[in-house]
Design a protein around this motif. Structure first.
Motif, PDB file in Angstrom:
ATOM      1  N   ASP A 235       0.836  -1.208   0.000  1.00  9.10           N
ATOM      2  CA  ASP A 235       0.000   0.000   0.000  1.00  9.10           C
ATOM      3  C   ASP A 235       0.870   1.257   0.000  1.00  9.10           C
ATOM      4  N   ALA A 236       1.912   1.247   0.824  1.00  7.17           N
ATOM      5  CA  ALA A 236       2.798   2.411   0.917  1.00  7.17           C
ATOM      6  C   ALA A 236       3.525   2.655  -0.390  1.00  7.17           C
ATOM      7  N   ALA A 237       4.011   1.573  -1.013  1.00  8.77           N
ATOM      8  CA  ALA A 237       4.700   1.721  -2.297  1.00  8.77           C
ATOM      9  C   ALA A 237       3.744   2.227  -3.373  1.00  8.77           C
ATOM     10  N   GLU A 238       2.529   1.715  -3.362  1.00  7.38           N
ATOM     11  CA  GLU A 238       1.534   2.139  -4.354  1.00  7.38           C
ATOM     12  C   GLU A 238       1.161   3.605  -4.159  1.00  7.38           C
ATOM     13  N   ALA A 239       1.008   4.000  -2.897  1.00  5.84           N
ATOM     14  CA  ALA A 239       0.677   5.395  -2.608  1.00  5.84           C
ATOM     15  C   ALA A 239       1.807   6.331  -3.028  1.00  5.84           C
ATOM     16  N   ALA A 240       3.033   5.848  -2.988  1.00  9.28           N
ATOM     17  CA  ALA A 240       4.186   6.643  -3.404  1.00  9.28           C
ATOM     18  C   ALA A 240       4.371   6.626  -4.913  1.00  9.28           C
ATOM     19  N   GLY A 241       3.511   5.892  -5.615  1.00  8.71           N
ATOM     20  CA  GLY A 241       3.578   5.847  -7.078  1.00  8.71           C
ATOM     21  C   GLY A 241       4.673   4.969  -7.629  1.00  8.71           C
ATOM     22  N   ASN A 242       5.147   4.021  -6.819  1.00 11.03           N
ATOM     23  CA  ASN A 242       6.250   3.174  -7.278  1.00 11.03           C
ATOM     24  C   ASN A 242       6.098   1.772  -6.698  1.00 11.03           C
ATOM     25  N   LEU A 243       5.086   1.040  -7.161  1.00  9.02           N
ATOM     26  CA  LEU A 243       4.859  -0.314  -6.681  1.00  9.02           C
ATOM     27  C   LEU A 243       6.033  -1.231  -7.012  1.00  9.02           C
ATOM     28  N   GLN A 244       6.730  -0.932  -8.128  1.00  9.29           N
ATOM     29  CA  GLN A 244       7.887  -1.744  -8.503  1.00  9.29           C
ATOM     30  C   GLN A 244       9.104  -1.452  -7.624  1.00  9.29           C
ATOM     31  N   GLY A 245       8.970  -0.451  -6.733  1.00 10.94           N
ATOM     32  CA  GLY A 245      10.092  -0.073  -5.877  1.00 10.94           C
ATOM     33  C   GLY A 245      10.386  -1.083  -4.789  1.00 10.94           C
ATOM     34  N   ILE A 246       9.427  -1.960  -4.490  1.00 11.55           N
ATOM     35  CA  ILE A 246       9.731  -3.081  -3.599  1.00 11.55           C
ATOM     36  C   ILE A 246      10.309  -4.171  -4.480  1.00 11.55           C
ATOM     37  N   ARG A 247      11.620  -4.285  -4.488  1.00 10.14           N
ATOM     38  CA  ARG A 247      12.318  -5.168  -5.428  1.00 10.14           C
ATOM     39  C   ARG A 247      12.233  -6.633  -5.010  1.00 10.14           C
ATOM     40  N   CYS A 248      12.441  -6.856  -3.708  1.00  5.17           N
ATOM     41  CA  CYS A 248      12.573  -8.229  -3.240  1.00  5.17           C
ATOM     42  C   CYS A 248      12.155  -8.299  -1.785  1.00  5.17           C
ATOM     43  N   MET A 249      11.508  -9.403  -1.408  1.00 12.16           N
ATOM     44  CA  MET A 249      11.229  -9.698  -0.008  1.00 12.16           C
ATOM     45  C   MET A 249      11.488 -11.178   0.237  1.00 12.16           C
ATOM     46  N   ARG A 250      12.030 -11.480   1.394  1.00  6.14           N
ATOM     47  CA  ARG A 250      12.258 -12.860   1.805  1.00  6.14           C
ATOM     48  C   ARG A 250      12.013 -12.975   3.313  1.00  6.14           C
ATOM     49  N   ASP A 251      11.512 -14.128   3.759  1.00  5.87           N
ATOM     50  CA  ASP A 251      11.457 -14.386   5.196  1.00  5.87           C
ATOM     51  C   ASP A 251      12.667 -15.245   5.553  1.00  5.87           C
ATOM     52  N   PRO A 252      13.533 -14.754   6.421  1.00  2.00           N
ATOM     53  CA  PRO A 252      14.817 -15.416   6.701  1.00  2.00           C
ATOM     54  C   PRO A 252      14.656 -16.562   7.697  1.00  2.00           C
TER      55      PRO A 252
END
Length: 368
Positions: A235-252
């Motif tokens: 939601d935060a990335a979308e509101a900032a106009g850059n949904l592609q800005g979350i490049r990668c997520m992993r649970d360690p």
């Protein structure tokens, strides 16, 4: 089967450590050893030489925690995982909640909305029915909290002494309901690395219960579903106009934060520079690690995530995470660099720099 870093590295000798550290491995192993399930270098070699070579295809070769598939015009996420933790009950959860939350998290960190689960149970003869019912109830509660349904499954029973109470394999399906492109090969120089909270809680809790060890402070697993927090981050990335800005997520999970970041560095062909001083570790976990000779960077987590985020939205994403209960301790721990490619470095508390490599063997066997 969780992905592992496939980067080819030179063999280095490591001394055996506490509670089951594997001896110096031979790469062409004639038999499976416990270290092949560690999430480290032995796991990487097993996955690459046996499973990837056997089933090679473009989807598998992405080596993400979930497969992204196109089916009848829809994008779906598909994942599977097995759980063999011992003991099966521990502070903060049990093998049932772990099975649900672990599979939900593997879907969520790919940017998918988890929907449905399947579960297969391997039960050992002699398992008390009351314990099985407790595990099932725990799964029911965890699924309800995560907003998913368990819709199919299977049960097998093995002879007494041929299992260890109960093993569970869960498979999950979700949908990509946003135009995300989250993958471990998307990190770029300049991106920021965010950690959602304290590390090492789960692994040290399991070890203390298994070995009947007592440490100062309260040890509780962080086992929890992360899909709600991930949705807030998107939601935060979308509101900032850059949904592609979350490049990668992993649970360690297995192998901890260190192994997860090495996977990202290898697949993205970038370097990662961390700041040790900001990485959150509880005093109880740090104290236990010091006594046992363990590094919390390699200890498993079951309710944390690492995110690589474009610098222009890092503050917005981090701020949104901190408004969520599961991200209130989130912190920026490092940055992506162009070099050294495929390596993770850390600025230490004393001002030096050390390589954060992948372990050969198993610090803590059977923690998930």
């Amino acid at each position: 089967m969780a992905p592992a870093n496939l980067e080819k590295r030179e063999n280095d000798a490591t001394a055996p450590g506490a509670f089951g550290q594997c001896p110096l491995p031979i790469f062409d192993h004639p038999q499976i050893v416990m270290g092949h399930g560690s999430g480290g270098k032995l796991s990487a070699e097993l996955i690459e030489k046996v499973f990837v070579n056997g089933f090679r295809n473009p989807v598998l070769e992405c080596m993400n925690d979930q497969a992204a598939l196109e089916v009848a015009g829809a994008r779906i996420a598909f994942t599977t995982d097995s759980f063999v933790v011992t003991p099966i009950f521990f502070p903060g959860g049990d093998i049932g909640s772990l099975a649900v939350n672990g599979t939900v998290n593997d879907l969520a960190v790919g940017g998918a909305k988890p929907l449905y689960l399947a579960a297969a149970f391997i039960l050992e003869e002699g398992l008390p029915t009351e314990e099985l019912q407790q595990v099932v109830e725990s799964m029911r509660v965890a699924a309800a909290l995560a907003g998913v349904q368990l819709v199919t499954g299977d049960t097998k029973v093995v002879n007494r002494g041929k299992g260890d109470k109960v093993f569970i394999t869960t498979t999950g399906i979700g949908v990509f309901d946003r135009l995300t492109e989250i993958s471990a090969d998307k990190a770029r120089p300049g991106d920021k690395v965010i950690l959602s909270g304290y590390i090492g809680d789960h692994g040290i809790t399991i070890l203390s219960q298994r070995e009947n060890l007592e440490f100062e402070g309260c040890l509780v697993s962080d086992c929890v579903a992360l899909n709600g927090m991930v949705s807030s981050m998107l939601d935060a990335a979308e509101a900032a106009g850059n949904l592609q800005g979350i490049r990668c997520m992993r649970d360690p999970t297995r192998g901890g934060v260190a192994t997860t970041l090495n996977e990202i560095a290898g697949l993205s062909r970038v370097g990662i520079m961390l700041q040790e001083s900001v990485i959150p570790v509880r005093d109880s976990v740090r104290g236990a690690c010091e006594v046992l000779g363990l590094d919390p960077m390699y200890v498993a987590n079951e309710g944390k995530l690492v995110a690589v985020v474009a610098p222009e939205i890092a503050d917005a994403v981090l701020g949104r995470m901190r408004t969520h209960l599961l991200g209130k301790d989130a912190v920026l721990i490092g940055e992506i660099a162009e070099k050294p490619s495929g390596m993770v470095l850390m600025k230490t508390l004393v001002g030096g720099t050390r390589v954060v490599d992948v372990l050969f063997g198993e610090q803590l066997p059977r923690i998930c």
